[in-house]
Structures are given as structure tokens and as C-alpha cells.
Design a protein around this motif. Structure first.
Motif, mmCIF file in Angstrom:
data_model
loop_
_atom_site.group_PDB
_atom_site.id
_atom_site.type_symbol
_atom_site.label_atom_id
_atom_site.label_comp_id
_atom_site.label_asym_id
_atom_site.label_seq_id
_atom_site.Cartn_x
_atom_site.Cartn_y
_atom_site.Cartn_z
ATOM 1 N N GLY A 171 -13.622 2.197 -3.462
ATOM 2 C CA GLY A 171 -14.976 1.856 -3.071
ATOM 3 C C GLY A 171 -15.765 3.128 -2.822
ATOM 4 O O GLY A 171 -15.247 4.071 -2.212
ATOM 5 N N THR A 172 -17.018 3.168 -3.308
ATOM 6 C CA THR A 172 -17.833 4.366 -3.147
ATOM 7 C C THR A 172 -19.131 4.036 -2.417
ATOM 8 O O THR A 172 -19.586 2.893 -2.430
ATOM 9 C CB THR A 172 -18.159 5.012 -4.511
ATOM 10 O OG1 THR A 172 -18.832 4.053 -5.324
ATOM 11 C CG2 THR A 172 -16.908 5.505 -5.205
ATOM 12 N N VAL B 47 -10.167 5.168 -1.183
ATOM 13 C CA VAL B 47 -9.254 4.869 -2.277
ATOM 14 C C VAL B 47 -7.950 4.328 -1.701
ATOM 15 O O VAL B 47 -7.366 4.941 -0.809
ATOM 16 C CB VAL B 47 -8.962 6.135 -3.124
ATOM 17 C CG1 VAL B 47 -8.031 5.803 -4.273
ATOM 18 C CG2 VAL B 47 -10.250 6.752 -3.634
ATOM 19 N N LEU B 48 -7.502 3.181 -2.210
ATOM 20 C CA LEU B 48 -6.230 2.589 -1.825
ATOM 21 C C LEU B 48 -5.332 2.561 -3.051
ATOM 22 O O LEU B 48 -5.739 2.065 -4.105
ATOM 23 C CB LEU B 48 -6.433 1.166 -1.290
ATOM 24 C CG LEU B 48 -7.212 1.071 0.008
ATOM 25 C CD1 LEU B 48 -8.686 0.865 -0.265
ATOM 26 C CD2 LEU B 48 -6.685 -0.051 0.840
ATOM 27 N N ARG B 49 -4.128 3.131 -2.929
ATOM 28 C CA ARG B 49 -3.168 3.172 -4.040
ATOM 29 C C ARG B 49 -1.978 2.286 -3.686
ATOM 30 O O ARG B 49 -1.401 2.421 -2.614
ATOM 31 C CB ARG B 49 -2.704 4.594 -4.305
ATOM 32 C CG ARG B 49 -3.753 5.442 -4.984
ATOM 33 C CD ARG B 49 -3.340 6.914 -5.039
ATOM 34 N NE ARG B 49 -4.469 7.791 -4.827
ATOM 35 C CZ ARG B 49 -5.034 8.074 -3.666
ATOM 36 N NH1 ARG B 49 -4.564 7.577 -2.567
ATOM 37 N NH2 ARG B 49 -6.076 8.874 -3.582
ATOM 38 N N PHE B 50 -1.585 1.414 -4.638
ATOM 39 C CA PHE B 50 -0.512 0.456 -4.413
ATOM 40 C C PHE B 50 0.692 0.789 -5.276
ATOM 41 O O PHE B 50 0.583 1.545 -6.242
ATOM 42 C CB PHE B 50 -1.022 -0.964 -4.693
ATOM 43 C CG PHE B 50 -2.115 -1.358 -3.743
ATOM 44 C CD1 PHE B 50 -1.821 -1.943 -2.530
ATOM 45 C CD2 PHE B 50 -3.448 -1.115 -4.048
ATOM 46 C CE1 PHE B 50 -2.821 -2.278 -1.640
ATOM 47 C CE2 PHE B 50 -4.457 -1.444 -3.167
ATOM 48 C CZ PHE B 50 -4.142 -2.030 -1.954
ATOM 49 N N ASN B 51 1.853 0.221 -4.928
ATOM 50 C CA ASN B 51 3.078 0.550 -5.654
ATOM 51 C C ASN B 51 3.257 -0.253 -6.938
ATOM 52 O O ASN B 51 4.152 0.033 -7.716
ATOM 53 C CB ASN B 51 4.303 0.384 -4.747
ATOM 54 C CG ASN B 51 4.452 -1.024 -4.230
ATOM 55 O OD1 ASN B 51 3.552 -1.850 -4.344
ATOM 56 N ND2 ASN B 51 5.596 -1.313 -3.642
ATOM 57 N N HIS C 283 -20.198 0.504 -4.629
ATOM 58 C CA HIS C 283 -19.490 0.183 -5.872
ATOM 59 C C HIS C 283 -17.999 0.064 -5.558
ATOM 60 O O HIS C 283 -17.440 0.920 -4.878
ATOM 61 C CB HIS C 283 -19.724 1.271 -6.922
ATOM 62 C CG HIS C 283 -19.001 0.998 -8.210
ATOM 63 N ND1 HIS C 283 -19.381 0.011 -9.078
ATOM 64 C CD2 HIS C 283 -17.903 1.574 -8.751
ATOM 65 C CE1 HIS C 283 -18.558 0.000 -10.115
ATOM 66 N NE2 HIS C 283 -17.651 0.939 -9.938
ATOM 67 N N MET C 284 -17.387 -1.018 -6.077
ATOM 68 C CA MET C 284 -15.949 -1.202 -5.889
ATOM 69 C C MET C 284 -15.325 -1.470 -7.248
ATOM 70 O O MET C 284 -15.882 -2.226 -8.055
ATOM 71 C CB MET C 284 -15.689 -2.373 -4.936
ATOM 72 C CG MET C 284 -14.261 -2.405 -4.450
ATOM 73 S SD MET C 284 -13.980 -3.601 -3.132
ATOM 74 C CE MET C 284 -15.119 -3.082 -1.881
ATOM 75 N N LEU D 66 0.851 -1.185 0.000
ATOM 76 C CA LEU D 66 0.000 0.000 0.000
ATOM 77 C C LEU D 66 0.886 1.234 0.000
ATOM 78 O O LEU D 66 1.706 1.427 0.890
ATOM 79 C CB LEU D 66 -0.911 -0.006 1.227
ATOM 80 C CG LEU D 66 -1.922 1.123 1.329
ATOM 81 C CD1 LEU D 66 -2.937 1.050 0.190
ATOM 82 C CD2 LEU D 66 -2.646 1.058 2.671
ATOM 83 N N GLU D 67 0.734 2.064 -1.016
ATOM 84 C CA GLU D 67 1.515 3.290 -1.138
ATOM 85 C C GLU D 67 0.846 4.433 -0.374
ATOM 86 O O GLU D 67 1.504 5.177 0.338
ATOM 87 C CB GLU D 67 1.659 3.638 -2.622
ATOM 88 C CG GLU D 67 2.752 4.606 -2.934
ATOM 89 C CD GLU D 67 2.976 4.669 -4.432
ATOM 90 O OE1 GLU D 67 2.160 5.318 -5.133
ATOM 91 O OE2 GLU D 67 3.958 4.077 -4.902
ATOM 92 N N SER D 68 -0.476 4.559 -0.524
ATOM 93 C CA SER D 68 -1.232 5.595 0.190
ATOM 94 C C SER D 68 -2.705 5.221 0.174
ATOM 95 O O SER D 68 -3.128 4.340 -0.566
ATOM 96 C CB SER D 68 -1.032 6.969 -0.467
ATOM 97 O OG SER D 68 -1.595 6.981 -1.766
ATOM 98 N N SER D 69 -3.470 5.907 0.998
ATOM 99 C CA SER D 69 -4.911 5.674 1.024
ATOM 100 C C SER D 69 -5.625 6.966 1.366
ATOM 101 O O SER D 69 -5.046 7.874 1.963
ATOM 102 C CB SER D 69 -5.267 4.596 2.048
ATOM 103 O OG SER D 69 -4.960 5.038 3.356
ATOM 104 N N THR D 70 -6.872 7.035 0.948
ATOM 105 C CA THR D 70 -7.742 8.147 1.313
ATOM 106 C C THR D 70 -9.008 7.543 1.870
ATOM 107 O O THR D 70 -9.728 6.884 1.128
ATOM 108 C CB THR D 70 -8.085 9.014 0.084
ATOM 109 O OG1 THR D 70 -6.866 9.447 -0.519
ATOM 110 C CG2 THR D 70 -8.915 10.214 0.475
#
Length: 181
Positions: free
Chosen positions: A81-82, A44-48, A71-72, A25-29
Motif C-alpha cells: 500500500g502506498t 509492504v507485507l511479504r508472505f510465505n 494505492h494497494m 506473514l514472512e516480513s513487513s516494512t
């Protein structure tokens, strides 16, 4: 011949480090342990590295109940995911499980809090709603983060590969030196 051998030795030593590079996991919101004060309608999950479409997450409230994600979607390095409606105030845990492009399954979790200021209510003639008393005995969210165990395992494997590579390298050098005599 010696140049080829040196190039081969360098590749042999560097290869294990690239093989052991797993998706992370690089970052998340929102971020881990962040307190959100605005309406939150997406996570939101952002990966490397890119992740597979099988990747998913579950959202749990403070009591451990699943919160419905409307929704994913997975796009390249991102899992989103929203929600139709903003999340209500409270503590939440995101338990994510992804399949990296290298095929490895990785599971982790993080927590966050939603604490939006309550809107001022206009004075009305209606009777106020009764709110349940806060419960002090509510279970705490558990974080499924065996991260240190996974990091220790990955570090051990990396050192094992490097050590084995060095042993093979020393054997090759010895064989080449004996051959030259």
C-alpha cells in the motif's frame, strides 16, 4: 509389495503436514513494533506463499480512524500500500486480511510508530501556532491477534491427522501381516 506399502505409509504420514501449511506473514516494512524515523510512503507485507488479489489491509491511527491508502496492489507473495504524502508522526495499526493460495482467509495485525525528527523552523515574525495539549486519555490501539488460538487449533489438527494416519498405518500393517500367514 512391502516396498510399496512402506512408500504409501510414508506418504500417508507426511501428507497432513503439507496440507496444514497455511500462508503466513514472512516480513513487513515497517516491522511489528518498529519506530520509523524517516518519511514513510509505503507499507509492504511479504508472505510465505502466493496470496489472492482479494487480499487487503487497513491502516488505523492511534484514535482508531482509518488512514487513506492511495494505492494497494497484490503481486504474488506481496501486498503493498502506498501514500501520496508521508505518514505524520504517531502510532499506527495495520490490520491485514489475506486469502492464501489454499483458499484460507487469514487476519492479523501489527503496530508501528512514525517518529520523524521535527525540522528546525527558521525564526520568523509570524505568531507561533498553538498546539493542542496532549491528551492522556487517548484510546490505545487494540491488536486483533488471536494468533495463539489459531496456532493451537492448527497444532491440534496436525496432531489429529498424524494420529489418524498412524492408526490407519497400524491397521494396514496388521492386515498385511495376517494376509501373509
Amino acid at each position: 509389495m512391502l516396498k510399496k506399502f512402506i512408500l504409501f505409509a510414508c506418504l500417508l504420514v507426511l501428507l497432513p503436514a503439507t496440507v496444514l501449511a497455511h500462508t503466513g506473514l514472512e516480513s513487513s516494512t515497517p516491522n511489528d513494533k518498529e519506530t520509523i524515523t524517516k518519511p514513510l510512503t509505503e507499507i509492504v507485507l511479504r508472505f510465505n506463499t502466493p496470496i489472492e488479489n482479494l487480499s487487503t489491509f487497513t491502516l488505523l491511527d492511534k484514535t482508531g480512524q482509518k488512514v487513506k491508502v492511495d494505492h494497494m496492489a497484490v503481486t504474488d507473495k506481496e501486498l503493498k500500500g502506498t501514500f501520496k504524502d508521508p505518514l505524520p508522526n504517531g502510532d499506527y495499526a495495520v490490520n491485514w486480511k489475506i486469502v492464501g493460495e489454499d483458499g484460507h482467509i487469514i487476519e492479523r495485525s501489527f503496530t508501528f510508530t512514525v517518529n520523524m525528527p521535527e525540522e528546525k523552523k527558521s525564526i520568523s515574525t509570524e505568531t507561533p501556532e498553538k498546539k493542542p495539549a496532549p491528551k492522556d486519555n487517548q484510546p490505545e490501539m487494540k491488536s486483533n491477534q488471536p494468533e495463539s488460538a489459531n496456532n493451537d487449533k492448527n497444532n491440534f489438527m496436525m496432531y489429529l491427522f498424524i494420529g489418524a494416519s498412524l492408526v490407519v498405518l497400524m491397521i494396514l500393517i496388521t492386515l498385511l501381516l495376517r494376509r501373509g500367514k
